[in-house]
Enzyme design. Sequence first.
Site, short mmCIF file in Angstrom:
data_model
loop_
_atom_site.label_atom_id
_atom_site.label_comp_id
_atom_site.label_asym_id
_atom_site.label_seq_id
_atom_site.Cartn_x
_atom_site.Cartn_y
_atom_site.Cartn_z
N ALA A 83 -11.17 22.77 -6.64
CA ALA A 83 -10.99 21.86 -5.50
C ALA A 83 -11.48 20.46 -5.85
O ALA A 83 -12.56 20.29 -6.40
CB ALA A 83 -11.75 22.38 -4.29
N GLN A 144 -11.79 4.41 -10.42
CA GLN A 144 -12.29 5.77 -10.20
C GLN A 144 -13.73 5.96 -10.71
O GLN A 144 -14.03 6.97 -11.34
CB GLN A 144 -11.39 6.79 -10.93
CG GLN A 144 -10.03 6.96 -10.29
CD GLN A 144 -9.37 8.25 -10.73
OE1 GLN A 144 -9.26 8.54 -11.92
NE2 GLN A 144 -8.95 9.05 -9.78
N TYR A 147 -14.84 9.28 -9.11
CA TYR A 147 -14.13 10.45 -9.65
C TYR A 147 -14.50 10.68 -11.13
O TYR A 147 -14.75 11.80 -11.56
CB TYR A 147 -12.63 10.21 -9.50
CG TYR A 147 -11.71 11.35 -9.83
CD1 TYR A 147 -11.38 12.30 -8.87
CD2 TYR A 147 -11.11 11.45 -11.08
CE1 TYR A 147 -10.48 13.33 -9.16
CE2 TYR A 147 -10.21 12.46 -11.38
CZ TYR A 147 -9.90 13.40 -10.41
OH TYR A 147 -9.01 14.41 -10.71
N ILE A 180 -0.89 15.18 -14.18
CA ILE A 180 -0.04 16.34 -13.88
C ILE A 180 0.77 16.01 -12.62
O ILE A 180 0.27 15.31 -11.72
CB ILE A 180 -0.93 17.60 -13.63
CG1 ILE A 180 -1.93 17.81 -14.78
CG2 ILE A 180 -0.06 18.84 -13.43
CD1 ILE A 180 -1.34 18.03 -16.16
N1 CAA Z 1 -4.60 1.92 -15.25
C1 CAA Z 1 -4.53 0.65 -15.68
N2 CAA Z 1 -4.51 -0.39 -14.86
C2 CAA Z 1 -4.58 -0.17 -13.54
C3 CAA Z 1 -4.69 1.13 -13.02
C4 CAA Z 1 -4.68 2.18 -13.94
N3 CAA Z 1 -4.73 3.45 -13.53
N4 CAA Z 1 -4.75 1.03 -11.68
C5 CAA Z 1 -4.70 -0.28 -11.38
N5 CAA Z 1 -4.58 -1.00 -12.48
C6 CAA Z 1 -4.46 -2.45 -12.56
C7 CAA Z 1 -3.33 -2.96 -11.69
O1 CAA Z 1 -2.06 -2.84 -12.31
C8 CAA Z 1 -3.75 -4.40 -11.52
O2 CAA Z 1 -3.45 -5.11 -12.70
P1 CAA Z 1 -2.74 -6.52 -12.61
O3 CAA Z 1 -3.69 -7.40 -11.83
O4 CAA Z 1 -2.57 -6.92 -14.05
O5 CAA Z 1 -1.45 -6.28 -11.89
C9 CAA Z 1 -5.26 -4.31 -11.42
O6 CAA Z 1 -5.62 -3.04 -12.02
C10 CAA Z 1 -5.76 -4.31 -10.00
O7 CAA Z 1 -5.06 -3.30 -9.29
P2 CAA Z 1 -4.58 -3.53 -7.77
O8 CAA Z 1 -3.98 -4.87 -7.55
O9 CAA Z 1 -3.77 -2.33 -7.38
O10 CAA Z 1 -5.99 -3.58 -7.01
P3 CAA Z 1 -6.41 -2.81 -5.74
O11 CAA Z 1 -7.84 -3.17 -5.48
O12 CAA Z 1 -5.42 -3.03 -4.64
O13 CAA Z 1 -6.30 -1.26 -6.13
C11 CAA Z 1 -6.72 0.69 -7.45
C12 CAA Z 1 -6.92 -0.82 -7.32
C13 CAA Z 1 -7.42 1.42 -6.32
C14 CAA Z 1 -7.36 1.05 -8.78
C15 CAA Z 1 -5.23 1.06 -7.36
O14 CAA Z 1 -4.46 0.25 -8.21
C16 CAA Z 1 -5.01 2.49 -7.78
O15 CAA Z 1 -5.11 3.40 -6.94
N6 CAA Z 1 -4.73 2.74 -9.07
C17 CAA Z 1 -4.58 4.06 -9.61
C18 CAA Z 1 -5.91 4.56 -10.16
C19 CAA Z 1 -5.68 5.85 -10.88
O16 CAA Z 1 -5.15 5.88 -11.96
N7 CAA Z 1 -6.06 6.98 -10.24
C20 CAA Z 1 -5.80 8.24 -10.81
C21 CAA Z 1 -5.40 9.17 -9.70
S1 CAA Z 1 -4.73 10.72 -10.32
C22 CAA Z 1 -6.07 11.60 -10.65
O17 CAA Z 1 -7.18 11.23 -10.46
C23 CAA Z 1 -5.80 12.96 -11.23
C24 CAA Z 1 -6.38 13.08 -12.56
O18 CAA Z 1 -7.40 13.75 -12.72
C25 CAA Z 1 -5.71 12.45 -13.71
#
Ligand code: CAA
Length: 241
Positions: A83, A144, A147, A180
């Site tokens: 979870a 993260q 996380y 995934i």
């Molecule tokens: N990898 C690389 N760059 C990332 C990124 C990532 N995962 N997430 C965001 N960025 C970059 C954006 O592209 C942006 O770059 P630019 O300014 O060059 O465009 C910069 O970081 C800022 O991002 P945002 O403008 O989106 O800023 P925000 O404050 O609105 O949001 C955020 C930031 C919360 C990180 C959002 O972008 C987000 O949710 N990103 C995804 C994060 C992620 O990868 N989470 C994984 C979830 S899946 C999981 O967790 C399962 C697992 O175990 C693998």
Amino acid sequence: MARVALVTGGTRGIGEAISKGLKAAGLTVAANYGGNDEAANAFKAATGIPVFKFDVADPAACEAGIRQVESEVGPVEVLVNNAGITRDGMFHKMTYDQWTSVIKTNLDSAFTCTRPVIDGMRARGFGRIILISSINGQKGQMGQTNYSAAKAGVIGFAKALAQENAAKGVTVNVIAPGYIATEMVKAIPADVLKAKILPHIPVGRLGEVEEIARACVFLAGEDAGFITGSTLSINGGQFFV
Ligand code: CAA
């Protein structure tokens, strides 16, 4: 008698595939879930696997829920701590609630769900504890800090617990999935997924939930008795430890 497995978060996503995989491998499975009754009921109807609702972040609820599993299904011999939640946000914008909710659900749950089953496993001389971590606990991930901290934490937990229980026939291992194809990953902003994540997966695609489930079934089996304290990365080549 078939061994009994409990899968937390076992009605959706990776957990659902693990529950189904363990059942197909001949185990008697119980699936925990936290809140989504509709998904849990649909899962139960489709699979015949009983479902148990309790919050893995709540120690008393876990104690009671796992006692209920043990009285209705049998002593838990395989525990899959799966979870997990995300509350992504840059650290400079992160609230304490985003931090604690992820730490409680993703890391405290290693304690709250394992503590009620460990005595029985030690006494019976057999146990399999499998923790689902993440590539993002191994490499860190922007957005993260919560996380990544929790998912790195379960790896340390597993290494310590493995040593404590190796002589009792109880193995403790970690699976660290990469990206995934689940609801959690599909919730990532599409532009971020396309531009920042997919190009870094050498296999060229998201993983499938069954690709995690198959490894979990192997680690849960008799044949995996010499594997303990290990972390199995399943991430399409995105990160090598
Ligand atoms: N990898 C690389 N760059 C990332 C990124 C990532 N995962 N997430 C965001 N960025 C970059 C954006 O592209 C942006 O770059 P630019 O300014 O060059 O465009 C910069 O970081 C800022 O991002 P945002 O403008 O989106 O800023 P925000 O404050 O609105 O949001 C955020 C930031 C919360 C990180 C959002 O972008 C987000 O949710 N990103 C995804 C994060 C992620 O990868 N989470 C994984 C979830 S899946 C999981 O967790 C399962 C697992 O175990 C693998």
